[in-house]
Design an enzyme around this catalytic site. Sequence first.
Site, mmCIF file in Angstrom:
data_model
loop_
_atom_site.group_PDB
_atom_site.id
_atom_site.type_symbol
_atom_site.label_atom_id
_atom_site.label_comp_id
_atom_site.label_asym_id
_atom_site.label_seq_id
_atom_site.Cartn_x
_atom_site.Cartn_y
_atom_site.Cartn_z
ATOM 1 N N SER A 185 0.792 -1.231 0.000
ATOM 2 C CA SER A 185 0.000 0.000 0.000
ATOM 3 C C SER A 185 0.820 1.274 0.000
ATOM 4 O O SER A 185 0.345 2.319 -0.413
ATOM 5 C CB SER A 185 -0.927 0.014 1.215
ATOM 6 O OG SER A 185 -0.163 -0.043 2.403
ATOM 7 N N HIS A 213 -5.297 -4.037 -1.419
ATOM 8 C CA HIS A 213 -5.123 -3.039 -2.485
ATOM 9 C C HIS A 213 -5.115 -3.673 -3.873
ATOM 10 O O HIS A 213 -4.918 -2.973 -4.862
ATOM 11 C CB HIS A 213 -3.822 -2.259 -2.265
ATOM 12 C CG HIS A 213 -3.900 -1.368 -1.070
ATOM 13 N ND1 HIS A 213 -4.277 -0.045 -1.151
ATOM 14 C CD2 HIS A 213 -3.690 -1.620 0.248
ATOM 15 C CE1 HIS A 213 -4.272 0.482 0.066
ATOM 16 N NE2 HIS A 213 -3.925 -0.451 0.927
ATOM 17 N N LYS A 244 -11.878 -0.298 -0.397
ATOM 18 C CA LYS A 244 -11.073 0.310 -1.458
ATOM 19 C C LYS A 244 -11.823 0.162 -2.789
ATOM 20 O O LYS A 244 -12.680 0.970 -3.094
ATOM 21 C CB LYS A 244 -9.669 -0.265 -1.424
ATOM 22 C CG LYS A 244 -9.082 -0.062 -0.001
ATOM 23 C CD LYS A 244 -7.660 -0.393 0.147
ATOM 24 C CE LYS A 244 -7.236 -0.457 1.603
ATOM 25 N NZ LYS A 244 -7.502 0.737 2.414
HETATM 26 C C1 LIG Z 1 -2.793 -4.249 3.469
HETATM 27 C C2 LIG Z 1 -3.937 -3.727 4.248
HETATM 28 N N1 LIG Z 1 -4.658 -4.550 5.019
HETATM 29 C C3 LIG Z 1 -5.710 -4.115 5.734
HETATM 30 C C4 LIG Z 1 -6.109 -2.790 5.694
HETATM 31 C C5 LIG Z 1 -7.274 -2.341 6.528
HETATM 32 O O1 LIG Z 1 -8.388 -2.139 5.743
HETATM 33 P P1 LIG Z 1 -9.579 -1.174 6.201
HETATM 34 O O2 LIG Z 1 -9.041 0.227 6.135
HETATM 35 O O3 LIG Z 1 -10.626 -1.419 5.196
HETATM 36 O O4 LIG Z 1 -9.955 -1.546 7.591
HETATM 37 C C6 LIG Z 1 -5.412 -1.901 4.898
HETATM 38 C C7 LIG Z 1 -5.841 -0.494 4.844
HETATM 39 O O5 LIG Z 1 -5.298 0.354 4.248
HETATM 40 C C8 LIG Z 1 -4.297 -2.363 4.163
HETATM 41 O O6 LIG Z 1 -3.583 -1.529 3.409
#
Ligand SMILES: Cc1ncc(COP(=O)(O)O)c(C=O)c1O
Length: 400
Positions: A185, A213, A244
């Site tokens: 990310s 992502h 996302k």
């Molecule tokens: C790799 C990864 N896992 C989990 C999440 C968490 O997702 P959420 O923001 O939908 O709770 C993110 C959020 O950016 C992420 O980049």
Amino acid sequence: MKLFEKFEALAATREHLLAMGPLPFGVVTERILSPTEGIVEGRRTILAGTNNYLGLTFDPACIEAGRQALTDEGTGTTGSRMANGTYAGHRALEEEIAAFYDRRHAIVFTTGFAASMGMVAALAGPDDVLLIDADSHASIYDGCRLSGAEIIRFRHNNPEDLAKRLRRLGERAARTLVVSEGLFSMLGDQAPLEEIVAVKDEYGAALLLDEAHSMGVFGERGRGLAEARGVEDGVDFVVGTFSKSLGSVGGFCVSKHPQLEIVRMASRAYIFTASPTPSIVASTRAALRLIRARPELRTRLWENARRLYAGLAECGFELGPEPGPVVAVFVDDPERAIRSWHRLLDAGVYVNLVIPPATPDNRALLRCSISAAHTPAQIDHIVEAFANLDAAAGAVAGTA
Ligand SMILES: Cc1ncc(COP(=O)(O)O)c(C=O)c1O
């Protein structure tokens, strides 16, 4: 109060940074106009840091599905599925997400964070080993802490280092969960999944892949990087988020292993929190249908991503290693990053300001995330705003 003493260094850093102007926590989007535009601090602004990869947040079908569910089923479930039971929508979403990934089993969580944290914490226990990419998301690190397992990091995107560490584990490799992400990310780089799958197979370990992502972004059907690289069979658990590409909120895990149903009874992040609201579930289901029905969104996303990457590269910025929906601009000095971030805002462009310690290698980033809904003119405006930064003040370090 003594409890606050540990925050003193953080508070001093915050004061120092605030002297340069507002920080992201304090910047308000007064009105959201579309997936790519808002009124930010009184100014019409292009949103280039949203992770709204397919631009579905204003899709009429998703809005209508959410509105109908709100009317029919109310504003919330007011409790967990263990306590209050499962709504038909939760069950349907789980069936649909399992079918989308062509896996037998799926669990829906209330957020993406809960999905990756909750799965990692539940899958590995005190006798097990978690072998995680060093640049893993905070949710994975937090899951590790909660698991009680031994935690070992392998060098970011480095299958040789992964193999070395699995070899050292000997028989314990069979009790090891390897964890990686598809698209990372922060820098927008992609995991070498073919090699990672080959290595974990050689040593008999299991693999959990966070495609937060990558879902909707890669693969013919939009299932993520594992689909694009042809290694889906080698992934034991896929976790991801609805926040996302699907434009709502929530998370999931899918697997071919029937034991996922038992994990449902062991994952505290699933059991002890309120289940997703009916309107969120309905919007998510509508968006999932659109990922399948509108592959052209993915094509447009990639056209936009390549246009931005090429434009910024041409200006001489040091970028993340490969074009993609996350385009990271490196800035060596956090203060310069903050000044540049303010100038971009003044120019009507909102990107993500990422400063250490949240960054790989402790470098600051101006992180752009691209949407299928951006127009070519908006992408050009973003490039121009960055180019003017450099010309006006040499504001971004690492430029040619
Ligand atoms: C790799 C990864 N896992 C989990 C999440 C968490 O997702 P959420 O923001 O939908 O709770 C993110 C959020 O950016 C992420 O980049």
